[in-house]
Design an enzyme around this catalytic site. Sequence first.
Site, PDB file in Angstrom:
ATOM      1  N   LYS A  17      40.704  43.636  53.189  1.00  0.00           N
ATOM      2  CA  LYS A  17      40.831  44.813  52.325  1.00  0.00           C
ATOM      3  C   LYS A  17      41.017  46.082  53.126  1.00  0.00           C
ATOM      4  CE  LYS A  17      38.935  43.359  47.952  1.00  0.00           C
ATOM      5  NZ  LYS A  17      38.095  43.721  46.804  1.00  0.00           N
TER       6      LYS A  17
ATOM      7  N   LYS B 209      46.917  32.617  46.795  1.00  0.00           N
ATOM      8  CA  LYS B 209      46.044  32.533  45.630  1.00  0.00           C
ATOM      9  C   LYS B 209      46.635  33.381  44.493  1.00  0.00           C
ATOM     10  CE  LYS B 209      41.310  33.709  44.435  1.00  0.00           C
ATOM     11  NZ  LYS B 209      40.012  34.222  44.877  1.00  0.00           N
TER      12      LYS B 209
ATOM     13  N   LYS C  47      46.173  39.306  40.710  1.00  0.00           N
ATOM     14  CA  LYS C  47      46.683  40.319  39.784  1.00  0.00           C
ATOM     15  C   LYS C  47      47.677  41.262  40.467  1.00  0.00           C
ATOM     16  CE  LYS C  47      41.752  41.191  39.877  1.00  0.00           C
ATOM     17  NZ  LYS C  47      40.540  40.960  39.159  1.00  0.00           N
TER      18      LYS C  47
END
Length: 333
Positions: free
Chosen positions: A117, A199, A202
């Site tokens: 991140k 994966k 969104k």
Amino acid sequence: MEDTVVRKKIFSGIQPSGELTLGSYMGAIRNWNALQAEYDCIYCIVDLHAITVRQDPAQLRRRCLTQLAQYVACGLDPEKCILFVQSHVPEHTELAWILGCYTQFGELSRMTQFKQKSQQHADNITAGLFTYPVLMASDILLYQADAVPVGADQKQHVELCRDIAQRFNGIYGDVFTLPEPLIPKVGARIMSLNNPLNKMSKSDPEGCVNLLDKPEDIRRKFKRAVTDSETSVRFDPDAKPGVSNLLTIYSTASGKSVEEAEAEFSGQGYGAFKTAVGDAVIELFRPIREESERLLSDKAYLEQIYRQGAERAHGIAIRTLRKVHRKLGFLSR
Ligand code: TRP
């Protein structure tokens, strides 16, 4: 006899940072549902975690309520489990501060999710992003959870939580229950329809199916799903990641085994197969979408659920926090 049995406790949460997806349903909520019968379950909407990256306020507020509606529409029963919003129970941040004083900088630096991140949000690497796993440990330890159903990507965070709890218990005696990660085997990793090596996420809307997507959108996304240049519907994640992902989705949506699904589509082309997978998902999500929409038109009912959930959660959390304060030597008020 019945009420003398101490049921094991489960805690889990999902960030309201986007729509709930096929991945969140098959990897998490479906299992949460099954656990309600056997455990005391506490399921949270972790809004404090969501703000570790920038959120739009109006969208965040709407997503929190929509997520609650979807929890209920998926079968999480507010009479059987505790459903609440993390920021409504202030003990989460209070315990997080304390636990942060028992967590090493080096431990947090090693977290894979932090490394990822902080690359994705290189212009906004906040202290919150760094201490995210401490808040997650607080979520879990406040409720003395025995088990934490999470995706494989969160296993490292649950392990860190155990380490923190063990360290704290080592100094102050038995304060915290040591939680086990519960990682589902089948359906644990639903991959992107566009890029089956990643994966389902969104951040990649065409490769991702949302719980509230309209049937025509679901149909389109499955029609365009990436497969391979063969024609056989066969489960082989290494050689055929796209087809294998679709088989996993079909099997989970239809309740049939992967072998049964392979047999059902043997000799058929990918076109018919993809249509069938899309249809299975459409039928699986139809009642959930309709019930979510119905619940969202009854805001008073949803408010009642999260208020009551926060009250019950607070009742448990405050006991743990008081015990921690006593152990630390804080002067009682
Ligand atoms: N970090 C988890 C995720 O992104 C969400 C989460 C926050 C969580 N607190 C939790 C999961 C406590 C389980 C238990 O998926």
